[in-house]
Design a protein around this motif. Structure first.
Motif, mmCIF file in Angstrom:
data_model
loop_
_atom_site.group_PDB
_atom_site.id
_atom_site.type_symbol
_atom_site.label_atom_id
_atom_site.label_comp_id
_atom_site.label_asym_id
_atom_site.label_seq_id
_atom_site.Cartn_x
_atom_site.Cartn_y
_atom_site.Cartn_z
ATOM 1 N N LEU A 101 0.800 -1.228 0.000
ATOM 2 C CA LEU A 101 0.000 0.000 0.000
ATOM 3 C C LEU A 101 0.833 1.278 0.000
ATOM 4 C CD1 LEU A 101 -2.795 -1.035 2.551
ATOM 5 C CD2 LEU A 101 -2.748 -1.310 0.069
ATOM 6 N N LEU A 105 0.687 0.599 -6.022
ATOM 7 C CA LEU A 105 0.086 -0.565 -6.679
ATOM 8 C C LEU A 105 -1.419 -0.408 -6.787
ATOM 9 C CD1 LEU A 105 2.026 -3.455 -4.900
ATOM 10 C CD2 LEU A 105 2.406 -2.561 -7.209
ATOM 11 N N ALA A 106 -1.955 -1.016 -7.810
ATOM 12 C CA ALA A 106 -3.413 -1.098 -7.952
ATOM 13 C C ALA A 106 -3.861 -2.374 -7.243
ATOM 14 C CB ALA A 106 -3.811 -1.134 -9.417
ATOM 15 N N ILE A 107 -4.527 -2.208 -6.165
ATOM 16 C CA ILE A 107 -4.910 -3.350 -5.341
ATOM 17 C C ILE A 107 -6.210 -3.921 -5.887
ATOM 18 C CG2 ILE A 107 -5.356 -4.155 -3.006
ATOM 19 C CD1 ILE A 107 -2.542 -3.053 -3.491
ATOM 20 N N GLN A 108 -6.085 -4.921 -6.683
ATOM 21 C CA GLN A 108 -7.275 -5.530 -7.254
ATOM 22 C C GLN A 108 -6.951 -6.962 -7.675
ATOM 23 O OE1 GLN A 108 -8.331 -3.073 -10.552
ATOM 24 N NE2 GLN A 108 -6.451 -3.400 -11.667
ATOM 25 N N PHE A 172 -13.979 -3.859 2.084
ATOM 26 C CA PHE A 172 -13.335 -2.568 1.882
ATOM 27 C C PHE A 172 -12.522 -2.553 0.586
ATOM 28 C CE2 PHE A 172 -9.475 0.041 2.397
ATOM 29 C CZ PHE A 172 -10.060 1.289 2.513
ATOM 30 N N ILE A 173 -11.825 -3.635 0.336
ATOM 31 C CA ILE A 173 -10.937 -3.672 -0.833
ATOM 32 C C ILE A 173 -11.724 -3.893 -2.124
ATOM 33 C CG2 ILE A 173 -9.052 -4.933 -1.943
ATOM 34 C CD1 ILE A 173 -8.168 -3.221 0.403
ATOM 35 N N HIS A 174 -12.637 -4.856 -2.110
ATOM 36 C CA HIS A 174 -13.319 -5.224 -3.351
ATOM 37 C C HIS A 174 -14.657 -4.519 -3.533
ATOM 38 C CE1 HIS A 174 -10.363 -8.326 -4.031
ATOM 39 N NE2 HIS A 174 -10.657 -8.960 -2.905
ATOM 40 N N GLY A 175 -15.236 -4.068 -2.446
ATOM 41 C CA GLY A 175 -16.617 -3.601 -2.525
ATOM 42 C C GLY A 175 -17.547 -4.806 -2.538
ATOM 43 N N ASP A 177 -18.771 -6.986 -4.261
ATOM 44 C CA ASP A 177 -18.577 -7.545 -5.598
ATOM 45 C C ASP A 177 -19.034 -9.000 -5.594
ATOM 46 O OD1 ASP A 177 -17.756 -8.389 -8.021
ATOM 47 O OD2 ASP A 177 -15.726 -7.585 -7.888
ATOM 48 N N ASP B 28 0.167 4.872 -0.645
ATOM 49 C CA ASP B 28 0.159 5.147 -2.080
ATOM 50 C C ASP B 28 -0.339 3.888 -2.790
ATOM 51 O OD1 ASP B 28 0.468 6.014 -4.614
ATOM 52 O OD2 ASP B 28 2.675 5.938 -4.622
ATOM 53 N N PHE B 29 -1.604 3.845 -3.005
ATOM 54 C CA PHE B 29 -2.179 2.694 -3.693
ATOM 55 C C PHE B 29 -3.528 3.100 -4.277
ATOM 56 C CE2 PHE B 29 -5.485 1.525 -0.604
ATOM 57 C CZ PHE B 29 -5.055 2.206 0.518
ATOM 58 N N SER B 30 -4.015 2.244 -5.091
ATOM 59 C CA SER B 30 -5.339 2.488 -5.662
ATOM 60 C C SER B 30 -6.188 1.235 -5.513
ATOM 61 C CB SER B 30 -5.228 2.881 -7.137
ATOM 62 O OG SER B 30 -4.679 1.823 -7.884
ATOM 63 N N LEU B 31 -7.449 1.456 -5.379
ATOM 64 C CA LEU B 31 -8.404 0.356 -5.256
ATOM 65 C C LEU B 31 -9.361 0.384 -6.430
ATOM 66 C CD1 LEU B 31 -9.379 0.615 -1.475
ATOM 67 C CD2 LEU B 31 -7.797 -1.006 -2.523
ATOM 68 N N SER B 32 -9.757 -0.758 -6.839
ATOM 69 C CA SER B 32 -10.779 -0.863 -7.874
ATOM 70 C C SER B 32 -11.904 -1.700 -7.302
ATOM 71 C CB SER B 32 -10.201 -1.523 -9.135
ATOM 72 O OG SER B 32 -11.211 -1.642 -10.106
ATOM 73 N N ARG B 33 -12.914 -1.018 -6.834
ATOM 74 C CA ARG B 33 -14.016 -1.707 -6.163
ATOM 75 C C ARG B 33 -15.175 -1.896 -7.126
ATOM 76 N NH1 ARG B 33 -13.519 2.647 -1.657
ATOM 77 N NH2 ARG B 33 -12.090 1.705 -0.179
ATOM 78 N N THR B 34 -15.781 -3.012 -6.996
ATOM 79 C CA THR B 34 -16.998 -3.278 -7.763
ATOM 80 C C THR B 34 -18.179 -3.230 -6.810
ATOM 81 O OG1 THR B 34 -15.836 -4.657 -9.341
ATOM 82 C CG2 THR B 34 -18.222 -4.944 -9.184
#
Lengths: 524, 745
Positions: A101, A105-108, A172-175, A177, B28-34
């Protein structure tokens, strides 16, 4: 060439490091405790069962009121307040945090799953915690002589923790989904806080019988002590949610669906309890259309005002063995030598809140398939404003009628166990050098207290006899192994000290940090 | 030094411990939530209904727009009143001719000549020439006769003179002479002129006899006297002789053409008719009438030439009747008592008689009236004064019905033709122009306006326009007119009747003066609306333009938002009996019925734009960005009509920001339900899911949206006609899926 004394010192340090590394490699064997955050025992890795004396012994080992009874000062007074605390836990996993974090990085997808596995493990039920324990002793007094000792101390304590499970993190991370929640997952969260004040009175004495049994009391002294305490409760807050969340995607013939089966328990004291009780009474009994926001109003008195009284006790026993002549008397070890071995039972008791508290329980199932459009209701009660109706459904029907549909458990009041623990410790003193080893086990998981065993190792060296440098290592507990350091000035009639701690690697069980200072302690 | 080395060793180890301690870095990160979230539960809406329907028929603009039959088949229906300004021409002008008459008293009847009785006496000696002293009762009187006719004067205080037309004078004689008279001859003299004689036979003592003396025509009577001659036989004197008397003179059927006398009461009559003009209204039956709304009978002057007061002046009008209008309800005008007419006077102040509410019957356009006059009886006066009356004397009267306004007329209204629209003074005289909004009746079809301009390519298969009217005109007439429909796009289409149908205008000449832009309208732009309340017996009627008699389907498929109408009325061309009321009520309502049976939907589109500010949606500057948004619509369409949707998001200047679906994306489709043979939905419906997908770029641009324009491309299951019912439903549920990117640093 090193002389003999230098070799001894190095050996001792080597033993300390090896012990520290070994505990660090097996953290599951040792955990911390939350008995007292004085700068001395905090600097020694949280131990001090066989070391802490004077009025602070009331909260660590009352038998230690007899320690150092041979000194020429018999009275000790603590002023300006001894303050300390620790926070952290497995949730505060800085290692995983820094790895994932902090580098953009794109945490997905798989990366998110990898991170969560490292953070929470593989099982959905895994829980990680973040705890806080702090205490403050505004006033302490102790007296000791060769035969008995006594102490009086007041201590205010704050204990809190938050424990989400992996499902909360995934949400929190994924929503919500469906890819991750289509088959349902536990989403649990527990948050607790507790504030109370102890008025402790300790007394200790020498057990001549036991001393005689060991070696006629010539080289071994046996002390026992007890410190009953009046517990004045101030604040309790608890929210414990257990739920299962399932999110199904929209299909060709069915709408998306969110299924949330939940139950929760809330315990509150003071005005918050009264406000929630009034809310549920108006809503459930009087069947009024009310909003919780209209009831909740923060009151500072919930934290400093006393709600009820309870009792607790700390018990302890210490064996002090004269090691003069047994250990080499050279170098840093020159001087008095003894070995103390102690056992204590701490924080036995309950914080009661009595009538100034309530226990609430809510449960239900949200089977959310979208807003039910009721045009008649929209026309009659919302003047045709569909948006207002939808907002009302979400806020009132879902928020209040389902999630806010809790009830007060009649005849139940809040009682919180103290963070009780069993502790054992040893203190080897050889001249200006000291080595402490402690282990213990909590009886509950209150605050940063844990049912799991902890161990700490600490050492002390007194430069010039007045300047102690202390270092320690604590492994286990609510976080990964932590390093502790402390120092101060300790004169004949006056002392003060402080300490700090941190975790070198939080990868497995999270990080922690702590600090303490002693205030001003006067001996005379 | 050793202390220092120990300190350094301790400090060094401690330092190493702490510098290796973990420190959290800056996040410093990004999340992609659905976030997939059900928005709306399955909601079933009917095609028509209240606010919970696809079309809310309770809103102001749709009130009354939709009608249903027993099968809930929907008809788009709009009723619009379009009253005319110029219908007064339908009311015939009833013109009563002024009337003057000269009513003469005619032959004057003579009755009594004297107020006293007897009017004359003669003694025994004068009549027999024998002294009565010579005889006693029982004495024998020898037979004899009057030696010389005895002339006696007649007392006639009532009578001065008269020119006799005919008749006689009744004479009553009484014999108290004591002897029986065998024969008595009486000669009546006018002055010295003998006018006639009469004999009395066997006029015995103590008896009276009457005899009428017939007078010759044209004899003048004046200074009346009589000569008597008697004869008797031998006989005993029966009593002490007394006078022989002429008791009275009474006219017997005696009339005079001129008289000077104290006249007894005379009566005479006169009858005639008031004429009614036949130009616009004809009474051809005794049942025909005109009911008066307002007006009065005005007897403007009465000149009484008679030297007699008129005890009664009575005018009766058998044709003017009060309610309940039976013959016995005749209007009678009387002047009597305090209002009686004096002799030899002219009066002009007779109050007018209000005729409001009365009916005037006038068979053959003649209103009959009767005059009856009764004069004063001059004998009743304390001082009777002889009057001079000539048979030609009488009354001269002038009268008329003035300020007449008709309330109702029943009869035969004369044929006529007139414009229904009020003419613009600035326009060409004798014409009405369809494009002149001051002349044409502009009919706005509220509700349909919402569709016009938004709908293209729809073909309604069974549309109609019904002109439904309520009227108090009880006579048949025809409206010749032009309906021009104007669409929101400015297109103009004319409603025209099909040849051979009632709606077709056979005679274009009847439309003379009906123009469009100054050009005379031809038959292809005209329609005929027959109005024949006699057929229904009601005061309501209707005429429907349908696809069998007109091009109404083509007309309404253009969905005109405004219709202009001009027209003429051709009234009672066949001169039928009927009833007309004033004011004329003719309240036509244009009922536009568009049954929602649709055809050829492949070309049909519905396009609309509504205002929608989406400025609250995130833009590119926010930390949280919606990467993709999808709305899933699961539907169960039981409507026989489907749709393909396209959305255009427009900015403030109505420039397109983005379009959904984007080029190359799957279309947003709602498939229609299968239909049965009648075109109705089978009810099973069609279940499917459609999705509305928005890319990140589209989502980020949506915040500039001020308007949303959507186009529905309509579709049906097959090529056949489909019919919409109010109860047809569509169920749908909506869920959303958003991919939300969050950057934390």
């Amino acid at each position: 060439m090193m002389n003999k004394r230098q070799l001894s010192i190095k050996n001792i340090w080597l033993i300390c490091i090896v012990l520290a590394c070994s505990f660090n490699m097996t953290p599951e064997l040792a955990h911390t405790q939350s008995r007292l955050h004085s700068p001395v025992n905090h600097a020694l890795g949280g131990g001090g069962t066989a070391y802490i004396d004077s009025y602070q012994a009331n909260f660590v080992n009352p038998a230690n009121l007899m320690l150092n009874s041979g000194r020429d000062t018999r009275f000790t007074i603590g002023i300006l307040g001894s303050t300390g605390g620790s926070l952290g836990g497995s949730l505060a996993n800085i290692n995983v945090y820094n790895q994932y974090l902090t580098s953009g990085l794109a945490i997905q997808d798989d990366l998110a799953s990898e991170m969560l596995t490292k953070w929470f493990g593989t099982a959905d039920e895994e829980v990680r915690s973040f705890g806080l324990s702090a205490d403050h002793i505004p006033l302490g007094f102790a007296y000791r002589n060769e035969k008995w000792g006594m102490a009086f101390a007041a201590r205010s304590r704050l204990i809190a923790n938050a424990s989400p499970n992996k499902g909360v993190a995934e949400l929190f991370i994924h929503g919500p989904d469906p890819q991750y929640f289509s088959s349902g997952k536990p989403v649990n969260l527990k948050i607790e806080s507790l504030v109370f004040t102890e008025i402790s009175f300790g007394i200790a004495g020498t057990s001549s019988i036991l001393s005689e049994i060991v070696d006629s009391g010539r080289n071994t002294k046996f002390y026992v002590g007890a410190a009953p305490k009046l517990i004045l409760s101030q604040h309790s807050g608890k929210f414990d949610l257990q739920s299962n969340l399932q999110v199904q995607p929209a299909g060709t013939s069915q709408n998306a669906r969110i299924y949330h089966d939940f139950n929760y328990l809330m315990e509150f004291s003071g005005s918050t309890a009264r406000q929630l009780n009034q809310y549920q009474y108006d809503r459930r009994i009087l069947n009024q259309d009310v909003s919780m926001d209209d009831y909740l109003e923060f009151s500072g008195s919930d934290f400093y005002g006393f709600q009820s009284a309870g009792f607790g006790i700390d018990l302890g026993a210490t064996v002090e063995m004269n090691m003069n002549g047994i250990l080499p008397d050279a170098g840093v070890f020159r001087g008095d030598k003894f070995l103390r071995i102690s056992l204590s039972l701490n924080d036995l008791g309950i914080v009661r809140f009595g009538k100034n508290s309530n226990v609430f329980r809510g449960s239900g199932v949200v089977d959310w398939r979208g807003i039910e459009h009721n045009q008649e209701t929209i026309d009659q009660h919302f003047n045709g404003d569909t948006g207002a109706y939808y907002e009302s459904v979400l806020k009132d029907s879902i928020g209040s009628d389902i999630y806010g549909n809790f009830r007060t458990l009649e005849n139940e009041t809040v009682s919180r166990n103290l963070p009780a623990s069993l502790n054992a410790g040893a203190h080897l003193k050889a001249g200006r050098f000291g080595l402490m080893l402690d282990a213990g086990k909590g009886f509950n998981n209150v605050g940063i207290n844990s049912r799991r065993i902890y161990a700490s190792l600490g050492t002390e060296y007194r430069f010039f006899g007045i300047w102690p440098l202390r270092a320690g290592i604590r492994t286990g507990g609510f976080s990964s192994s932590s390093l502790h350091f402390g120092t101060g000035l300790e004169f004949r009639n006056f002392e003060f000290s402080f300490s700090g701690s941190t975790v070198p690697s939080s990868g497995r069980y999270g990080s922690a940090a702590g600090a303490a200072w002693s205030g001003i302690i006067i001996h005379f | 030094m050793k202390y220092y080395s120990n300190i350094l060793l301790f400090a060094g180890i401690t330092f190493l411990f702490f510098i290796q301690c973990e420190k959290p870095g800056s996040p410093d990160f990004s999340l992609s939530r659905t976030i997939e979230f059900p928005l709306l539960q399955e909601r079933t809406v009917s095609f028509l209904g209240s606010s919970d329907a696809l079309i809310d028929t309770t809103t102001d603009s749709f009130t009354g727009l939709f009608t249903l039959d027993e099968d809930y088949f929907v008809t788009l229906s709009r009723d619009v009143e379009f009253n005319f300004d110029n219908l007064d021409h339908a009311v015939p002008d009833i013109i009563f001719e002024p009337e003057q008459f000269d009513a003469k008293i005619g032959p004057i009847r003579i009755k009594e000549f004297s107020s006293e009785t007897p009017v004359a006496e003669v003694t025994f000696e004068e009549l027999t020439g024998i002294s009565s002293d010579s005889f006693q009762p029982g004495d024998l009187i020898p037979a004899g006769s009057t030696p010389v006719p005895v002339n006696i004067s007649l007392e006639t205080d009532y009578f001065v003179s008269a020119r006799i037309i005919e008749g006689g004078i009744s004479l009553e004689l009484t014999n108290t002479l004591g002897v029986d008279i065998s024969v008595l001859t009486l000669v009546l003299n006018s002055g010295e002129t003998e006018t006639g004689s009469v004999q009395f036979q066997n006029l015995n003592h103590g008896t009276s006899q009457n005899q009428t003396l017939q007078l010759p025509a044209d004899v003048i009577l004046e200074q009346l006297n009589a000569s008597l001659t008697v004869s008797w036989g031998s006989q005993e004197l029966q009593d002490t002789p007394d006078n022989f008397t002429v008791n009275q003179l009474i006219g017997d059927q005696l009339t005079a053409s001129e008289i000077v006398a104290v006249i007894d009461q005379q009566e005479f009559t006169y009858r005639n008719q008031i004429g009614i003009a036949v130009d616009e209204f004809n009474y051809t039956s005794p049942e025909h009438y005109v009911e008066v709304k307002s007006g009065s009978l005005n007897v403007s002057e009465i000149e009484n030439n008679l030297d007699l007061d008129l005890e009664l002046f009575q005018l009766s009008f058998p044709g003017i009747r009060t309610y309940p209008f039976t013959p016995s309800d005749t209007l009678v005008v009387r002047l009597e008592n305090d209002h009686q007419l004096s002799g030899k006077t002219l009066i002009t102040d007779v109050p007018p008689i209000d005729l409001g509410g009365l009916r005037i019957y006038g068979n053959n356009n003649q209103v009959e009236y009767h005059l009856f006059v009764r004069t004063e009886d001059t004998r009743s006066e304390s001082a009777a004064i002889p009057r001079t009356v000539n048979a030609n004397d009488g009354l001269k009267t002038a009268m008329g019905i003035i300020s007449f306004q008709m309330a109702e007329a029943f009869g035969i209204v004369s044929p006529r033709s007139f414009f229904l629209n009020k003419r613009d003074p600035a326009g060409t005289p004798g014409t009405i122009d369809l494009q002149n909004r001051n002349e044409a009746r502009v009919i706005e079809l509220e509700g349909l306006q919402d569709f016009s301009g938004k709908v293209t390519g729809i073909e309604f298969t069974d549309a109609s326009i019904t002109v439904k009217y309520k009227t108090n005109i009880g006579i048949p007439y025809t409206m010749i007119g032009a309906f021009a429909g104007y669409t929101e796009n400015g297109e103009v289409i004319y409603l025209s009747g099909l040849q051979g149908t009632q709606a077709y205008v056979e005679d274009a000449g009847k439309a003379t003066g009906l123009l469009a832009g100054g050009v005379q309208l031809g038959q292809s732009k005209l329609v005929r609306i027959p109005v024949d309340p006699l057929q229904t017996g009601q005061n309501t009627g209707s005429f429907t333009f349908n696809r069998k008699n007109s091009n109404v389907t083509e007309f309404l498929n253009k969905v005109p938002s405004e219709i202009h109408f001009i027209g003429k009325a051709d009234v009672n061309r066949d001169q039928l009996e009927g009833r007309v009321q004033n004011p004329v009520e003719f309240s036509p309502v244009m009922i536009v019925d568009i049954p929602l049976s649709l055809k050829s939907l492949d070309e049909a589109n519905y396009k609309d734009t509504f205002e929608q500010n989406l400025s609250e949606l995130p833009d590119q500057e926010g930390d949280n960005q919606i990467e993709e948004g999808i709305l899933y619509i699961v539907y169960h369409n039981r409507l026989p009509v489907g749709a393909t949707l396209q959305f255009n998001f427009l900015d403030y200047n109505q420039n397109i920001i983005t379009t959904l679906p984007a080029i190359g994306d799957k279309p947003i489709e709602l498939s229609p339900s299968e239909t049965d043979q009648s075109g109705f939905s089978t009810g099973q419906g069609f279940i499917d899911q459609t999705a509305i997908s928005l890319s990140r770029e589209q989502l980020l641009s949506l915040h500039r949206t001020e308007f949303i324009q959507y186009t529905l491309g309509l579709d049906s299951f097959g090529d056949d006609e489909v019919r919409l019912r109010a109860t047809d439903t569509i169920s749908f549920s909506v869920s959303s899926k958003f991919i939300l990117n969050s950057t934390i640093n």
